[in-house]
Design a protein around this motif. Sequence first.
Motif: not given
Length: 428
Positions: A38-61
Motif C-alpha cells: 500500500r504505497l503512497t507518494s512521498m517526498i524524501l529529503y536530506g543532504p546528497p548521497g545518503i540514500g534517497k535514490t537507493s530507497i526509491a530503487n529498493a521500494i521498486a525492487g
Amino acid sequence: MDTPLAYRMRPQRLSEIIGQSHLVAPGMIIDRMVTAKRLTSMILYGPPGIGKTSIANAIAGSTKYAFRSLNAVTNNKKDLEIVAAEARMSGHVILLLDEVHRLDKAKQDFLLPHLESGRIILIGATTSNPYIAINPAIRSRTQIFELKPLTAAEIVVALERALADTEKGLGMYQTEVSEAALEHFAYSSNGDVRGALNGLELAVISTPANEDDKVVVTIETAEVCLQRKSLAMDKDGDGHYDVLSALQKAIRGSDADAALHYLGRLIEAGDLFSISRRLLVMAYEDIGLANPQVGVHVLAAIQTAEKIGFPEARIPLANAVIELALAPKSNSAYLAIDAALSDIRKGVSGEIPDHLKDGHYRGAAKLGRAVDYKYPHAYPTTHFPGYWVKQQYLPNNIKKKHYYLPKRSGKFENALADMYELLEKHKK
C-alpha cells in the motif's frame, strides 16, 4: 566497469538499505508500506548521497512495480506523459522525481490527477526543506520523510560490502585496505556514502598491484583519492540556514568551541556575507546592552575580513566569534523593540500628546500643538547627572506601559537599570 561503484552497489531490496532505520527497518513506515503493498507518494529529503535514490530503487525492487526516474528540471512534460501512459497500461509506476522542489506549474498540474488516482506513485527527492520549497498542492498529496546523514560506522559497512562483492563491487581485485584508510573514507565523506564509495573505487583502481599481485590502499592513498566534499549544504539550501542557526545558538549558549566549529563550516562554504550579517545581528540581539562595545569590535572584524578575504579572513572572524561567545549576554533591547512593535501591530497605540506634536508651523499654537512642552535642558536637577522634567511622553491609553525591562547583565546595563529605576520613581 564504466558505471561508478556507488551506482553499481545501489540496493535492490529494502533489506539492503544501509542506515535510515527510522524509515526502512522492520516495522517502520516504509517497510510497512512495502509489506502491505500500500504505497503512497512521498517526498524524501536530506543532504546528497545518503540514500534517497537507493530507497526509491529498493521500494521498486521490493514491490516489483515498474520504476522510472526523471528530473524535475531537465525532463519535460512529454516525459511525464510517457510515464502516465505506462501507468495506465501496467496499473502502477513508481516515479522517482529528482529535484522535486523545482517542479513547474505545468508539470505539477499534469501530475496531480495521476497522484490522486494512485497510478503514479511519486517519490520526490530533494535536498531542500519541502515545507519551505515544495508547492503545497504536491506536499498535501505526499508523505514527507527526512533522511539522516549516515554515520561513519554505517559507511564502513557499505565500504566493506563493496570490497567483498565480486559481481558488482571490488571483489575481483585482491585488495587490502588499511583500517586507517577505511576510517578516513568513512569520516571524511561527511555522511555521504556515494562520495565514500567512489573515493574507495578510485583508490583501488588507480593503485598498482604489489609483487604479490595485491592492491594495498593506505591512509596516504585514501587522502589523495577521496574527493573532498565541499560541505553538506549550499548557500540556498536549508542546510545552510541550519548551520547559521547552530552558530548563533552556540554563541548565545556561550560555547566558544561549538561556535568555532560552525564558523569553520561556513568558512569552508566561502560564505563571508552570511557570516558577517549573522555576527552583526548577534552582537546586538544576544550580547546587546550587556557589552555594547562588542558591536564595534565585530564590525571592525568584519570590515577587516572583507578587505583581506579568505583564507586570512578566518582570523578576525574567529576573534569576533570567541568574543561574542564569551561576552555577557542580554536580549533586553531586542525584547523591548519587539514588545513595542507587537502592540503597534495589534493596534495598541493612541494619539500623540499635543505637547509633543510638531509646533514649527504657523497656526500650530492655535491648535494647541507643542504649547505645554517642557524643554528638559531648561530644568537642571540634583536627582540626575543632567536635566530632566516630569512630563508624559506616551499616548494616554498606554501611558503606563513598559517595554524595556532591564537585565543586570554587566556594568553597562547595570548603570542603565539604575537610571531607569530612578526615573520610574520620579515619574510617580
